[in-house]
Design a protein around this motif. Structure first.
Motif, PDB file in Angstrom:
ATOM      1  N   ALA A  32       3.648 -25.930 -21.182  1.00 33.64           N
ATOM      2  CA  ALA A  32       4.185 -26.369 -19.890  1.00 33.64           C
ATOM      3  C   ALA A  32       4.829 -27.747 -19.985  1.00 33.64           C
ATOM      4  O   ALA A  32       5.736 -28.074 -19.226  1.00 33.64           O
ATOM      5  CB  ALA A  32       3.085 -26.373 -18.830  1.00 33.64           C
ATOM      6  N   GLN A  69      -5.093 -23.599 -14.579  1.00 30.15           N
ATOM      7  CA  GLN A  69      -4.052 -24.518 -14.126  1.00 30.15           C
ATOM      8  C   GLN A  69      -2.854 -24.590 -15.067  1.00 30.15           C
ATOM      9  O   GLN A  69      -1.718 -24.509 -14.641  1.00 30.15           O
ATOM     10  CB  GLN A  69      -4.637 -25.920 -13.926  1.00 30.15           C
ATOM     11  N   ASN A  70      -3.085 -24.740 -16.346  1.00 31.70           N
ATOM     12  CA  ASN A  70      -1.992 -24.855 -17.301  1.00 31.70           C
ATOM     13  C   ASN A  70      -1.130 -23.597 -17.309  1.00 31.70           C
ATOM     14  O   ASN A  70       0.083 -23.659 -17.463  1.00 31.70           O
ATOM     15  CB  ASN A  70      -2.543 -25.148 -18.700  1.00 31.70           C
ATOM     16  N   LYS A  72      -0.718 -21.573 -14.700  1.00 33.25           N
ATOM     17  CA  LYS A  72       0.034 -21.564 -13.445  1.00 33.25           C
ATOM     18  C   LYS A  72       1.316 -22.371 -13.589  1.00 33.25           C
ATOM     19  O   LYS A  72       2.360 -21.980 -13.085  1.00 33.25           O
ATOM     20  CB  LYS A  72      -0.797 -22.153 -12.308  1.00 33.25           C
ATOM     21  N   GLU A  73       1.225 -23.492 -14.266  1.00 31.69           N
ATOM     22  CA  GLU A  73       2.405 -24.329 -14.465  1.00 31.69           C
ATOM     23  C   GLU A  73       3.456 -23.589 -15.283  1.00 31.69           C
ATOM     24  O   GLU A  73       4.650 -23.636 -14.960  1.00 31.69           O
ATOM     25  CB  GLU A  73       2.025 -25.629 -15.165  1.00 31.69           C
ATOM     26  N   LYS A  74       3.040 -22.897 -16.330  1.00 32.62           N
ATOM     27  CA  LYS A  74       3.977 -22.132 -17.147  1.00 32.62           C
ATOM     28  C   LYS A  74       4.660 -21.059 -16.307  1.00 32.62           C
ATOM     29  O   LYS A  74       5.884 -20.893 -16.371  1.00 32.62           O
ATOM     30  CB  LYS A  74       3.258 -21.472 -18.328  1.00 32.62           C
ATOM     31  N   SER A  76       5.002 -20.979 -13.031  1.00 32.13           N
ATOM     32  CA  SER A  76       5.871 -21.621 -12.037  1.00 32.13           C
ATOM     33  C   SER A  76       7.208 -22.019 -12.640  1.00 32.13           C
ATOM     34  O   SER A  76       8.271 -21.771 -12.056  1.00 32.13           O
ATOM     35  CB  SER A  76       5.199 -22.871 -11.453  1.00 32.13           C
ATOM     36  N   ILE A  77       7.170 -22.627 -13.808  1.00 33.87           N
ATOM     37  CA  ILE A  77       8.402 -23.046 -14.482  1.00 33.87           C
ATOM     38  C   ILE A  77       9.265 -21.825 -14.790  1.00 33.87           C
ATOM     39  O   ILE A  77      10.475 -21.810 -14.516  1.00 33.87           O
ATOM     40  CB  ILE A  77       8.085 -23.840 -15.761  1.00 33.87           C
ATOM     41  N   VAL A 101       1.002 -21.104  -6.905  1.00 34.48           N
ATOM     42  CA  VAL A 101       2.121 -21.147  -7.844  1.00 34.48           C
ATOM     43  C   VAL A 101       3.284 -21.783  -7.107  1.00 34.48           C
ATOM     44  O   VAL A 101       3.674 -21.333  -6.027  1.00 34.48           O
ATOM     45  CB  VAL A 101       2.502 -19.740  -8.341  1.00 34.48           C
ATOM     46  N   LYS A 102       3.843 -22.822  -7.673  1.00 37.77           N
ATOM     47  CA  LYS A 102       4.935 -23.562  -7.031  1.00 37.77           C
ATOM     48  C   LYS A 102       6.276 -22.937  -7.426  1.00 37.77           C
ATOM     49  O   LYS A 102       6.751 -23.108  -8.528  1.00 37.77           O
ATOM     50  CB  LYS A 102       4.902 -25.018  -7.488  1.00 37.77           C
TER      51      LYS A 102
END
Length: 124
Positions: A32, A69-70, A72-74, A76-77, A101-102
């Motif tokens: 991420a 968490q890590n 989720k960032e992947k 989201s990106i 998820v953003k």
């Protein structure tokens, strides 16, 4: 339906590309932080974006694997890049727990209570 494609049952281009994407996600915990510069990620995601660029598609992702968490960032990106790189692709994230998820282009978020198996089978 992803990650059911991870089980290897389908061998079409898009399924194989998503299997490769999930493998890249799993092999690099710090991905991420440097996804936009990772050669393997760029190659795999590029295949996916090229395939889906003008294709009308609904991708259903079982998000349970991404609750950390890590991860989720992947996700989201990747989803933000997917929406920027495609025209008609939509994503349905399915998860049994709340998932933050953003994604910039969320059309709507629907939270359903637990469903009986028969109702779930009719839905999908």
């Amino acid at each position: 339906w992803l990650p059911l494609v991870a089980s290897g049952g389908r061998n079409d281009v898009i399924s194989a590309s998503f299997r490769d994407l999930f493998a890249v996600f799993l092999e690099d915990e710090g991905l991420a932080l440097h996804m936009s510069h990772d050669r393997k990620y760029k190659e795999v995601s590029g295949r996916i974006f090229e395939y889906l660029r003008e294709t009308k598609a609904l991708i259903v992702i079982e998000a349970r694997e991404f609750l950390v968490q890590n991860e989720k960032e992947k996700l989201s990106i990747f989803l933000n890049q997917l929406y920027r790189g495609t025209v008609h692709t939509r994503v349905l994230l399915v998860c049994q727990e709340g998932m933050d998820v953003k994604v910039r282009q969320v059309q709507s978020e629907v939270v359903l209570d637990t469903m009986a198996f028969g109702h779930t089978a009719m839905l999908f």
